[in-house]
Structure formats: C-alpha cells, structure tokens
Design a protein around this motif. Structure first.
Motif, PDB file in Angstrom:
ATOM      1  N   THR A 173       0.858  -1.161  -0.067  1.00 43.87           N
ATOM      2  CA  THR A 173       0.058   0.099   0.050  1.00 43.87           C
ATOM      3  C   THR A 173       0.813   1.278  -0.031  1.00 43.87           C
ATOM      4  N   THR A 200      -3.990  -9.349  -0.504  1.00 44.02           N
ATOM      5  CA  THR A 200      -4.292  -8.088   0.206  1.00 44.02           C
ATOM      6  C   THR A 200      -2.944  -7.360   0.275  1.00 44.02           C
ATOM      7  N   HIS A 201      -3.027  -5.791   0.013  1.00 42.46           N
ATOM      8  CA  HIS A 201      -2.023  -4.994   0.125  1.00 42.46           C
ATOM      9  C   HIS A 201      -0.943  -5.011  -0.713  1.00 42.46           C
ATOM     10  N   ALA A 220      -8.031 -13.208  -0.752  1.00 49.67           N
ATOM     11  CA  ALA A 220      -7.594 -11.978  -0.291  1.00 49.67           C
ATOM     12  C   ALA A 220      -8.376 -11.775   0.920  1.00 49.67           C
ATOM     13  N   HIS A 222      -8.392  -9.298   3.645  1.00 46.51           N
ATOM     14  CA  HIS A 222      -9.215  -8.281   3.994  1.00 46.51           C
ATOM     15  C   HIS A 222      -8.925  -7.027   3.043  1.00 46.51           C
ATOM     16  N   ASN A 223      -9.897  -6.987   1.968  1.00 54.41           N
ATOM     17  CA  ASN A 223      -9.943  -5.975   1.043  1.00 54.41           C
ATOM     18  C   ASN A 223     -11.181  -5.502   0.518  1.00 54.41           C
ATOM     19  N   ASN A 224     -11.180  -4.272   0.063  1.00 52.47           N
ATOM     20  CA  ASN A 224     -12.613  -3.464  -0.463  1.00 52.47           C
ATOM     21  C   ASN A 224     -12.381  -3.111  -1.934  1.00 52.47           C
ATOM     22  N   ARG A 233      -4.930   1.080  -1.906  1.00 55.47           N
ATOM     23  CA  ARG A 233      -5.254  -0.098  -0.920  1.00 55.47           C
ATOM     24  C   ARG A 233      -6.509  -1.024  -1.398  1.00 55.47           C
ATOM     25  N   GLN A 234      -7.372  -0.454  -2.235  1.00 55.38           N
ATOM     26  CA  GLN A 234      -8.498  -1.248  -2.665  1.00 55.38           C
ATOM     27  C   GLN A 234      -8.317  -1.926  -3.850  1.00 55.38           C
ATOM     28  N   PHE A 235      -9.007  -2.721  -4.298  1.00 51.32           N
ATOM     29  CA  PHE A 235      -8.981  -3.770  -5.633  1.00 51.32           C
ATOM     30  C   PHE A 235      -9.959  -2.903  -6.728  1.00 51.32           C
ATOM     31  N   ILE A 250     -12.768 -12.995  -1.081  1.00 54.90           N
ATOM     32  CA  ILE A 250     -12.271 -11.688  -0.613  1.00 54.90           C
ATOM     33  C   ILE A 250     -12.910 -11.139   0.579  1.00 54.90           C
TER      34      ILE A 250
END
Length: 356
Positions: A173, A200-201, A220, A222-224, A233-235, A250
């Motif tokens: 990130t 994630t990240h 993943a 913890h991802n939004n 930071r997000q996908f 996810i």
C-alpha cells in the motif's frame, strides 16, 4: 450461525497493545481509561470471549513484523532478523493460548473438520477454543527462504508478501514496483509448500506479477473496492475479476477509512460519516455484482488492526456484533444459502479445496 473472520491481528494486540484477550473487551477498555499512548486506547472491539459470544469460531490470525530501511519513515524493525524475532514472539503467544485451551491451531483438513464438528455440536460455545489459521502479513521477517520452511513447520498456512510501503519481497500500500527476484522466489517456495497467497496490500504491479507466477490457492483476507473508495489499497474491478477467475474469496474489511472517501484519521468519525455495517456490505455486494454470484465474499474484518470503535462501523460495539450481518444481508435480498456462504461457507469451501 458459525462465522469465520479471515483477518485478525490478535497477537499484535496482545503484545504491542498489552491486552489480555482472554478478558472481554469491556474489561480491556476499563483498564485502558486515561491511557494515551495509542489512538484506540479504551476502544477495543476484539477479545476471545467476544469472538465466542458472536459465534466466531474460526479466524485467520496474523503475525506481522516489518523491516524498514534507513530511509523508510514507517514504523518497523531495522533488520529482518529483528522482524523474525517479533513474529516468533507472536507465535509464542498463540501457542500459550493453545496450551490454556483458549485457542486451537488449524493446519490441515482433518483438524479443520474436527474443529467444525466441535463448534457445530449444539453445545454452548462459551468455553470452546477459537480456531485459528496462522497467516503472515508482509514477508519482511522471512530472513531467507529456509525461514519460510521453519514458519510452515510452525503452522503458517497463508502469507501476504507485502504490507504498507516498500517491502523486501514486494511493495504494498502507498508504494509501487514490480516483484523483485526475491519476491518471485518466495512465491515459488510458497507454491511448493502449499501456502495460500494473500493478495491483500500488494501494489498493482506486484499483484499482477504474483497472479502470473503463483499457481496455488489465492485469497484476499481483507480488502474492499476501488470503485467505491478510490485508493490504491482497494481492488479495481479488473483485479476483482482476476481473483474471481482464480476461485479466490475476498474478505470485507471494516476499517472506516477504507469505507468513506476522504476520511481524515483522528478527525473523521464513523457516525458523522455514516459508516455502518451496511457500508461494508456495499463493498461486498459490489464484488458479487462483478462476480455474478455470492461465491467470492466473506468477512475479513481487520477489527483490531491498530484501530477500534473510533474507526469502525458505528453500529458495532464489539466483534460479537458481526452476528447482525445475516439479517442485513437478508434485507438486501440475499437468500439463506448465500448468507451462509458469506458467514462461513465460502471460506470453508476454499480451505477444503486448498487442503484436499
């Protein structure tokens, strides 16, 4: 209903925040009255009793130890060996919890099935151990690949190569670079050992490199969604589609800055920004729209990731309130079958396939 949370930094809270997680969050917060050394003092959400109260019987529990080069302003350790030692202290805490009967480590399919049978035996959950799958958030502490083998022997079953900033194996990130040769070798060794890749990240460049090189199971934790809150930071939807194609799950993250555009740390409040559990479900629902089904979402709350009630959905007083999610999903038109997928079914299907 059994709930699985795919991302909790339990050992970090226990050791760096000096929280006795065998006590309820209300007791932890009472003990922290007047303390100012961390921004979330007195706002703890997570504890082992609260997990049991919310029927959260299985979690993906992290180790974390960042290495920082002399020009890196992020907090962290000045050598990979120090970072490794930090993760080993965290491992020792998990092992102590196992010895006390508070937790039980899940490393394979037979242990997973035995733990599920315990949590589904219709008896009171108050004294049952919380199951945990060990994950490493950021690979900086892997001094060299022989250490990854040591970690696997200790039960490590998932790994995210990056966290924040530039890492030894991958950038995360707020940083950007393709995977370096060490990162590529790490992924190949993970493949060989059967360790799950947590995307994630990962920065965008490293994300695409990783999916090309790594052939094993991918999730993943913890991802939004970038489409709803535009941040690296997000996908992006393209990244979500790629994960869906790989059979990934996810986990919906509950850190308010990931849920409210323009969030100002230390100034914005969840209530003022109207950040609720439904806001998290907006992101999970968006993934369902991209995927065309509800087979790729779950919970990965990150609710103890260096923040507490001051930066979490305001209709959530403790992690036990994840029990509100099923009704909120039904109000959106999700079927009972899809609700079960979100609360535990998708993570379990993933694990059973990965470990079979």
């Amino acid at each position: 209903m059994l709930t699985i949370d795919a991302h909790l930094d339990l050992s970090m809270n226990a050791l760096e925040w000096n929280r006795d997680l065998t006590r309820p969050a209300t007791e932890i917060n009472a003990r922290e009255v007047g303390m100012m050394d961390k921004p979330d003092r007195g706002n703890a959400i997570v504890s082992l009793p609260d997990l049991r109260k919310g029927n959260i019987g299985l979690v993906v529990a992290t180790q974390i130890g960042r290495y920082v080069a002399p020009d890196n302003p992020l907090p962290g350790w000045h050598s990979p060996a120090q970072a490794w030692a930090q993760t080993q202290g965290q491992l020792a805490w998990y092992q102590a919890m196992v010895e006390q009967g508070e937790m039980t480590q899940i490393r394979n399919l037979s242990e997973l099935n035995a733990h599920l049978a315990l949590w589904e035996n219709q008896e009171n959950n108050a004294n049952k151990p919380v199951g945990f799958i060990l994950s490493l958030e950021g690979a900086d502490s892997i001094v060299h690949l022989a250490y990854l083998e040591k970690a696997y022997e200790s039960g490590l079953r998932a790994l995210g190569p990056a966290h924040y900033g530039p890492g030894r194996y991958a950038h995360g990130t707020d940083a950007s670079a393709p995977l370096n040769e060490m990162g590529k070798d790490l992924l190949r060794k993970m493949d060989e050992l059967g360790i799950i890749l947590d995307t994630t990240h990962l920065c965008d460049l490293a994300f695409w490199d990783a999916l090309e090189i790594f052939q094993g199971p991918v999730w993943a934790s913890h991802n939004n969604c970038r489409a709803l809150v535009d941040h690296n930071r997000q996908f992006s939807d393209e990244m979500i589609k790629a994960l869906v194609d790989r059979g990934a799950v996810i986990g919906g993250a509950m850190d308010a800055w990931m849920l409210s555009p323009g969030w100002e740390r230390g100034k914005s409040t969840p209530k003022e920004r109207e950040v609720t559990l439904n806001t998290v479900l907006d992101h999970m629902d968006h993934i369902c729209q991209v995927a065309g089904n509800a087979n790729h979402i779950g919970i990965g709350s990150d609710l103890d990731g260096a923040f507490g009630k001051e930066q979490a959905p305001y209709d959530l007083d403790s992690i036990a309130d994840l029990s509100k999610v099923p009704d909120l999903l039904r109000q959106r038109g999700y079927s009972d079958q899809d609700v079960e997928k979100v609360m535990h079914g998708n993570w379990l299907s993933f694990l059973k396939k990965a470990w079979s």
